[in-house]
Design an enzyme around this catalytic site. Sequence first.
Site, PDB file in Angstrom:
ATOM      1  N   GLN A 262       0.842  -1.193   0.000  1.00 20.97           N
ATOM      2  CA  GLN A 262       0.000   0.000   0.000  1.00 20.97           C
ATOM      3  C   GLN A 262       0.883   1.250   0.000  1.00 20.97           C
ATOM      4  O   GLN A 262       1.906   1.281   0.680  1.00 20.97           O
ATOM      5  CB  GLN A 262      -0.852  -0.012   1.258  1.00 20.97           C
ATOM      6  N   GLY A 263       0.520   2.220  -0.814  1.00 19.27           N
ATOM      7  CA  GLY A 263       1.309   3.453  -0.838  1.00 19.27           C
ATOM      8  C   GLY A 263       2.433   3.391  -1.848  1.00 19.27           C
ATOM      9  O   GLY A 263       3.104   4.374  -2.121  1.00 19.27           O
ATOM     10  N   VAL A 264       2.632   2.213  -2.475  1.00 16.46           N
ATOM     11  CA  VAL A 264       3.708   2.102  -3.471  1.00 16.46           C
ATOM     12  C   VAL A 264       3.162   2.458  -4.853  1.00 16.46           C
ATOM     13  O   VAL A 264       3.861   2.472  -5.839  1.00 16.46           O
ATOM     14  CB  VAL A 264       4.303   0.664  -3.417  1.00 16.46           C
ATOM     15  N   GLU A 265       1.873   2.723  -4.913  1.00 14.90           N
ATOM     16  CA  GLU A 265       1.225   3.266  -6.124  1.00 14.90           C
ATOM     17  C   GLU A 265       1.303   2.341  -7.320  1.00 14.90           C
ATOM     18  O   GLU A 265       1.455   2.795  -8.451  1.00 14.90           O
ATOM     19  CB  GLU A 265       1.851   4.613  -6.492  1.00 14.90           C
ATOM     20  N   LEU A 266       1.194   1.040  -7.087  1.00 24.74           N
ATOM     21  CA  LEU A 266       1.277   0.085  -8.213  1.00 24.74           C
ATOM     22  C   LEU A 266       0.102   0.256  -9.160  1.00 24.74           C
ATOM     23  O   LEU A 266       0.244   0.119 -10.374  1.00 24.74           O
ATOM     24  CB  LEU A 266       1.320  -1.342  -7.677  1.00 24.74           C
ATOM     25  N   GLY A 267      -1.075   0.549  -8.611  1.00 23.86           N
ATOM     26  CA  GLY A 267      -2.265   0.668  -9.467  1.00 23.86           C
ATOM     27  C   GLY A 267      -2.108   1.784 -10.476  1.00 23.86           C
ATOM     28  O   GLY A 267      -2.397   1.625 -11.660  1.00 23.86           O
ATOM     29  N   SER A 292     -16.293   3.273 -12.618  1.00 19.53           N
ATOM     30  CA  SER A 292     -15.976   2.988 -11.212  1.00 19.53           C
ATOM     31  C   SER A 292     -17.203   2.940 -10.325  1.00 19.53           C
ATOM     32  O   SER A 292     -18.142   3.704 -10.512  1.00 19.53           O
ATOM     33  CB  SER A 292     -15.037   4.080 -10.676  1.00 19.53           C
ATOM     34  N   HIS A 390      -8.267   7.732  -8.305  1.00 16.49           N
ATOM     35  CA  HIS A 390      -8.194   8.173  -9.704  1.00 16.49           C
ATOM     36  C   HIS A 390      -7.786   9.647  -9.820  1.00 16.49           C
ATOM     37  O   HIS A 390      -7.056  10.020 -10.734  1.00 16.49           O
ATOM     38  CB  HIS A 390      -9.535   7.947 -10.405  1.00 16.49           C
TER      39      HIS A 390
HETATM   40  C1  LIG Z   1      -7.450   0.791  -5.934  1.00 12.48           C
HETATM   41  C2  LIG Z   1      -6.148   0.119  -5.580  1.00 12.48           C
HETATM   42  C3  LIG Z   1      -5.766  -0.942  -6.578  1.00 12.48           C
HETATM   43  C4  LIG Z   1      -5.047   1.182  -5.549  1.00 12.48           C
HETATM   44  O1  LIG Z   1      -3.822   0.528  -5.231  1.00 12.48           O
HETATM   45  P1  LIG Z   1      -2.441   1.321  -5.428  1.00 12.48           P
HETATM   46  O2  LIG Z   1      -2.334   1.981  -6.732  1.00 12.48           O
HETATM   47  O3  LIG Z   1      -1.347   0.379  -5.037  1.00 12.48           O
HETATM   48  O4  LIG Z   1      -2.565   2.538  -4.442  1.00 12.48           O
HETATM   49  P2  LIG Z   1      -1.821   2.690  -3.093  1.00 12.48           P
HETATM   50  O5  LIG Z   1      -2.385   1.636  -2.198  1.00 12.48           O
HETATM   51  O6  LIG Z   1      -0.356   2.493  -3.363  1.00 12.48           O
HETATM   52  O7  LIG Z   1      -2.149   4.082  -2.652  1.00 12.48           O
HETATM   53  C5  LIG Z   1      -6.219  -0.502  -4.177  1.00 12.48           C
HETATM   54  O8  LIG Z   1      -6.493   0.515  -3.271  1.00 12.48           O
HETATM   55  C6  LIG Z   1      -7.280  -1.591  -4.093  1.00 12.48           C
HETATM   56  O9  LIG Z   1      -7.028  -2.725  -4.427  1.00 12.48           O
HETATM   57  N1  LIG Z   1      -8.501  -1.209  -3.609  1.00 12.48           N
HETATM   58  C7  LIG Z   1      -9.584  -2.165  -3.382  1.00 12.48           C
HETATM   59  C8  LIG Z   1     -10.268  -2.520  -4.690  1.00 12.48           C
HETATM   60  C9  LIG Z   1     -10.717  -1.249  -5.423  1.00 12.48           C
HETATM   61  N2  LIG Z   1     -10.511  -1.178  -6.724  1.00 12.48           N
HETATM   62  O10 LIG Z   1     -11.227  -0.337  -4.791  1.00 12.48           O
END
Ligand SMILES: CC(C)(COP(=O)(O)OP(=O)(O)O)[C@@H](O)C(=O)NCCC(N)=O
Length: 460
Positions: A262-267, A292, A390
């Site tokens: 978490q917090g590594v911003e992979l998404g 969404s 987003h």
């Molecule tokens: C939305 C997600 C993928 C963001 O992850 P990521 O980009 O790593 O953000 P972060 O956790 O590094 O701030 C994550 O928060 C997640 O899996 N959320 C639960 C499912 C969802 N899409 O809301």
Amino acid sequence: EHNSMEEILKKTVVPLPTYEMREKSPPPPESNSLEFMHFYKSLEKEQRLEFLEKLSHDFGVDHRWASDLAAKMLDTQGRDVATILQVEDRLRYSLTPRYRQLLTHISKVQGGVKFLVDLRADLIEFASSKISDSPHMRDLNSTLKSLLSEWFSVGLLQLERITWRSPCEILQKISQYEAVHPVRNWTDLKRRVGPYRRCYAFTHASMPGEPLVVLHVALTEDIANNIQGIVREFATVDVDEDVNKINAAIFYSISSTQAGLQGVELGNYLIKRVVRELQSEFPHMAQFSSLSPIPGFSLWLQGTLGQHKKEGRATELLSEQEWREVEDVTGAAPGAPALEALRRLIGTSEWIRSDRLVHALEPALMRLCAWYLYGEKRRGYALNPVANFHLQNGATMWRLNWQADTSPRGIANSCGIMVNYRYFLQETSTNSTAYMQNKVIKASEQVVGLVSQFQKNSKL
Ligand SMILES: CC(C)(COP(=O)(O)OP(=O)(O)O)[C@@H](O)C(=O)NCCC(N)=O
């Protein structure tokens, strides 16, 4: 029991070498790291908390050493730059927590990186459940997060496209990790990787076969305003894709699978990487957007209705005309009874069965939802976590869609409304900076229009 915690720590968290020896001292034996990992995994949750508190408290920065060097650095003001850089480097070295070395040594043994990802998941759990918010634990978490951010930087991640030919163990994980629109069966899973669909994941050499974050994309003619058309559609799974029917990429589900990252911003990185991948496959593609969910809107609405009832401000949420419709359909008396009736209808999703109510409530619920996404904040950022995600990525809050998710879950969670966060590629970095630094939300005319209608009604 206690002394074994102390023993393990004293033995495995070796002292920081002196500055002179910092690059000359051999690393401790791998057995140190393996023993630490084995011991930690054998602990129950509460003991892990105690163990990590000892680690962070007793094996962190040597404050005396650091302050002596800080004083020395002040003394060297005005000296030649070489001396200043020398003293600064010593000070920098002295600010290294002792446990940082242990973390880097662990990352070098088999399964060590995965162990550290899971250890950070424990740290995050302890911090979020407020059972420990010691400054030392926060320091340990941020030290570990910065190491993980380096090890999981985009350049070291592998983009994998998941198809029906991917190994079962990967497809099984994709199905298991799907957090947004649960996969129901093999047919469902096959559709999600079939024609007009793309599924991508980031993997890392240190955790082979483990998708770190998964993105599901629908390839459509234009930006989708309904999720049933994506996850329910019975598209024959063996049809070939017709490129002329593909102008837009719809991100309809993204899930990270490692709590410790978490917090590594992979998404965020995955979305940007997939956009590039799709642009090379479909050079004419110009529309990139999410579709969404809006988790939490119905709950927020219930609370807001209740609060306005107490303060006698019900007409700020619905107009006189809209309240009259509610009274007519429910037979409730004007004022509080009508508001209570509406709260119950929303709470039980019953309202969706009355076409009159669905029609009457659309303008009001769309206004309220726009305000919930755009106006409701937490520490200045969007209250809704999906919006915040987003918007951090630099997307535009682009379109609210009525009756976008008519599943029971969609109705219950967000009155069936969904939102497109649109990625205008040339604007994402500007938007992201404006949001992160000045908390400015980039929104479309439709959204801003709905918000100003809400504000007019409630003089907010
Ligand atoms: C939305 C997600 C993928 C963001 O992850 P990521 O980009 O790593 O953000 P972060 O956790 O590094 O701030 C994550 O928060 C997640 O899996 N959320 C639960 C499912 C969802 N899409 O809301």
